[in-house]
Motif scaffolding. Structure first.
Motif, PDB file in Angstrom:
ATOM      1  N   ARG A 122       1.388  -1.083  -0.319  1.00 16.29           N
ATOM      2  CA  ARG A 122       0.129  -0.001   0.153  1.00 16.29           C
ATOM      3  C   ARG A 122       0.713   1.252   0.031  1.00 16.29           C
ATOM      4  O   ARG A 122       0.607   1.839  -0.496  1.00 16.29           O
ATOM      5  CB  ARG A 122      -0.596  -0.283   1.280  1.00 16.29           C
ATOM      6  CG  ARG A 122      -2.513  -0.792   0.674  1.00 16.29           C
ATOM      7  CD  ARG A 122      -3.219  -0.307   1.903  1.00 16.29           C
ATOM      8  NE  ARG A 122      -2.681  -0.734   3.324  1.00 16.29           N
ATOM      9  CZ  ARG A 122      -3.033  -1.764   3.855  1.00 16.29           C
ATOM     10  NH1 ARG A 122      -3.686  -2.500   3.311  1.00 16.29           N
ATOM     11  NH2 ARG A 122      -2.365  -1.904   4.978  1.00 16.29           N
ATOM     12  N   LYS A 182       1.427   4.038  -3.369  1.00 11.55           N
ATOM     13  CA  LYS A 182       1.298   5.974  -2.941  1.00 11.55           C
ATOM     14  C   LYS A 182       2.499   5.553  -3.350  1.00 11.55           C
ATOM     15  O   LYS A 182       1.818   7.209  -3.569  1.00 11.55           O
ATOM     16  CB  LYS A 182       1.026   5.787  -1.044  1.00 11.55           C
ATOM     17  CG  LYS A 182       0.654   6.665  -0.772  1.00 11.55           C
ATOM     18  CD  LYS A 182       0.310   7.090   1.013  1.00 11.55           C
ATOM     19  CE  LYS A 182       0.171   8.351   1.016  1.00 11.55           C
ATOM     20  NZ  LYS A 182      -0.067   8.625   2.683  1.00 11.55           N
ATOM     21  N   GLU A 183       3.294   5.758  -3.277  1.00 14.38           N
ATOM     22  CA  GLU A 183       4.109   6.246  -4.274  1.00 14.38           C
ATOM     23  C   GLU A 183       4.382   6.157  -5.165  1.00 14.38           C
ATOM     24  O   GLU A 183       4.587   6.995  -5.851  1.00 14.38           O
ATOM     25  CB  GLU A 183       5.622   5.739  -3.641  1.00 14.38           C
ATOM     26  CG  GLU A 183       6.269   6.644  -1.973  1.00 14.38           C
ATOM     27  CD  GLU A 183       6.417   7.944  -2.159  1.00 14.38           C
ATOM     28  OE1 GLU A 183       7.283   8.583  -3.224  1.00 14.38           O
ATOM     29  OE2 GLU A 183       6.270   8.623  -0.968  1.00 14.38           O
ATOM     30  N   ASN A 201       1.967   5.837  -7.484  1.00 14.90           N
ATOM     31  CA  ASN A 201       0.458   6.660  -7.871  1.00 14.90           C
ATOM     32  C   ASN A 201       0.815   8.093  -7.670  1.00 14.90           C
ATOM     33  O   ASN A 201      -0.164   8.683  -8.365  1.00 14.90           O
ATOM     34  CB  ASN A 201      -0.996   6.619  -6.496  1.00 14.90           C
ATOM     35  CG  ASN A 201      -1.356   5.811  -7.751  1.00 14.90           C
ATOM     36  OD1 ASN A 201      -1.328   5.329  -8.788  1.00 14.90           O
ATOM     37  ND2 ASN A 201      -2.060   4.734  -6.230  1.00 14.90           N
ATOM     38  N   LYS A 202       2.149   8.708  -7.507  1.00 17.56           N
ATOM     39  CA  LYS A 202       2.173  10.489  -7.275  1.00 17.56           C
ATOM     40  C   LYS A 202       2.852  10.378  -8.538  1.00 17.56           C
ATOM     41  O   LYS A 202       3.321  11.593  -9.157  1.00 17.56           O
ATOM     42  CB  LYS A 202       3.339  10.447  -6.454  1.00 17.56           C
ATOM     43  CG  LYS A 202       2.560  10.296  -4.639  1.00 17.56           C
ATOM     44  CD  LYS A 202       3.691  10.515  -3.604  1.00 17.56           C
ATOM     45  CE  LYS A 202       3.533  10.656  -2.915  1.00 17.56           C
ATOM     46  NZ  LYS A 202       4.512  10.965  -1.471  1.00 17.56           N
TER      47      LYS A 202
END
Length: 431
Positions: free
Chosen positions: A353, A357-358, A360-361
């Motif tokens: 997760r 999250k990284e 999706n940047k």
């Protein structure tokens, strides 16, 4: 790697329709482009030393042309080749010959369903193209499961190969969309003793697979790398999370070679296990100093409990029942005193997760970890339960690519890639 019950899946080389963005389906008119012929010739060299006892091909022109080119290879010249009608590509007749951008404009909902949930797609005929393909390949699947002294090479198409892939692996049909098959790339499945399902030895590997990593550079993705070998790997010793050995000479060379091969990949961050063999692998990749490297203990290897420090042969002799349970993940805690599958699943899920999250940047996250952790991460990302994770083996110094589509679906674009030719691989040499 190519002995026994091994299936080599190859999608035909690029066609003029592939290059023009035209939906081909079961049409027999598209021929290989010049680029497609070059792709096949390169693949022939990559496969030069593979032990293949039989070749099965779709009757469609683009597959037959691929077959004809591949049979020029010395190691395939005397191999029996058979054309099989059940290898024709999955068909949606109303789309055959149409440009994909036009289909997107007029049949957007249907196209989205086909791309994201092909198992739910119903054609104008009222039939499910995927179900039809699975049904007509049933006899072929029985043949492929029989095996022999050498492997079988199947030359066919994207969706029919995906159907063979999911059926042989025994995974749900709804991950069909997560396993794209590239033109003139090689996917390898191997049967495991005592199991009815095959494991995915590699997906979309070949002479240009590392160069193709540049295609998805701007999309959210995670590149998973298993650390290089240690003395324990070389001696087939279970090290898990409690033995913290450095890389051996071979492991250092594996990391050096992989680093040179992926030098064009520019990750936004590197996340690794805290164990020394993972951290040393990151250092030997020689990425830009501007790329931050963070460690995460949730990526540490599985804790093998009382197997830690034992060789594979010692475990086989002393704990045969546990070994059988572990090989197929048959219960929640297959090894006495070891980490439970629930504990493993939860910590890897948390680490992934954070990695997504990284990603999706925007861009690439490089994750360097261990065998069991990477298998688990791949299974989770594809929406599979941890019981399927044994079907995704990864070799020391190898790389797999998970890419996220705009819909949020995760694709396994490449699996278990190593630099060099197929004959350079030593997948079974180490634990």
């Amino acid at each position: 790697m190519s002995e026994g019950r091994t299936v080599f899946l190859v999608r035909h080389g690029q066609t003029t329709s592939n290059a023009g963005g035209v939906y081909q389906g079961a049409s027999d008119s598209p021929a290989l482009s010049d680029h497609g012929k070059r792709q096949v010739n390169q693949l022939m060299d990559y496969l030069a030393d593979a032990r293949i006892g039989q070749v099965l091909s779709s009757p469609l022109l683009r597959a037959r042309q691929t077959l004809e080119l591949m049979l020029r290879s010395p190691n395939l010249a005397s191999v029996s080749a058979h054309i099989r009608d059940d290898l024709v590509e999955t068909s949606i007749p109303e789309w055959d010959g149409r440009v994909k951008s036009e289909i997107a404009a007029t049949d957007h909902v249907q196209l989205s369903t086909w791309r994201e949930k092909p198992h739910d797609f119903i054609a104008m005929s009222g039939r499910s193209p995927l179900t039809d393909t699975l049904e007509r390949t049933r006899d072929l699947l029985h043949t492929l499961r029989q095996g022999g002294e050498s492997g079988r090479l199947v030359i066919a198409h994207d969706h029919v190969n995906r159907c063979l892939l999911t059926s042989l692996m025994g995974v749900p049909a709804d991950i069909h969309a997560s396993l794209p098959q590239k033109n003139a790339a090689l996917t390898v499945l191997t049967a495991v003793e005592g199991a009815s399902d095959f494991s995915l030895k590699s997906n979309n590997i070949g002479p240009t697979s590392f160069a193709s990593l540049a295609e998805d550079a701007g999309k959210p993705r995670i590149l998973l790398v298993r650390h290089g070998t240690t003395e324990a790997n070389r001696n087939r010793i279970y090290q898990g999370s409690l033995i913290d050995l450095p890389l051996d000479a071979r492991g250092g060379m594996q990391a050096d070679l992989l680093g040179r091969t992926i030098s064009a990949v520019a990750p936004r961050v590197v996340i690794s296990s805290r164990l020394r063999r993972a951290r040393q692998t990151v250092a030997r990749l020689k990425l830009s100093r501007k790329v931050p490297h963070v460690t995460d203990s949730r990526l540490n290897e599985f804790d093998y409990g009382h197997w830690t420090g034992l060789t594979a042969s010692e475990v086989q002799r002393r704990f045969p029942v546990e070994l059988r349970d572990w090989d197929r993940l048959r219960n929640e805690r297959p090894i006495s005193g070891a980490e439970s599958l629930k504990q493993l699943d939860e910590r890897v899920r948390g680490a992934m997760r954070a990695a997504w999250k990284e990603a999706n940047k925007g861009g690439t996250v490089l994750l360097v970890a261990h065998d069991v952790v990477i298998r688990t991460a791949i299974s989770q990302s594809l929406g599979l339960s941890i019981e399927h994770s044994w079907k995704f083996p990864i070799t020391n110094g190898a790389l797999s690519e998970l890419s996220m589509a705009s819909s949020g679906r995760v694709l396994l674009r490449h699996h278990n890639m190593l630099p060099g030719r197929l004959s350079d691989r030593h997948d079974n040499d180490f634990l």
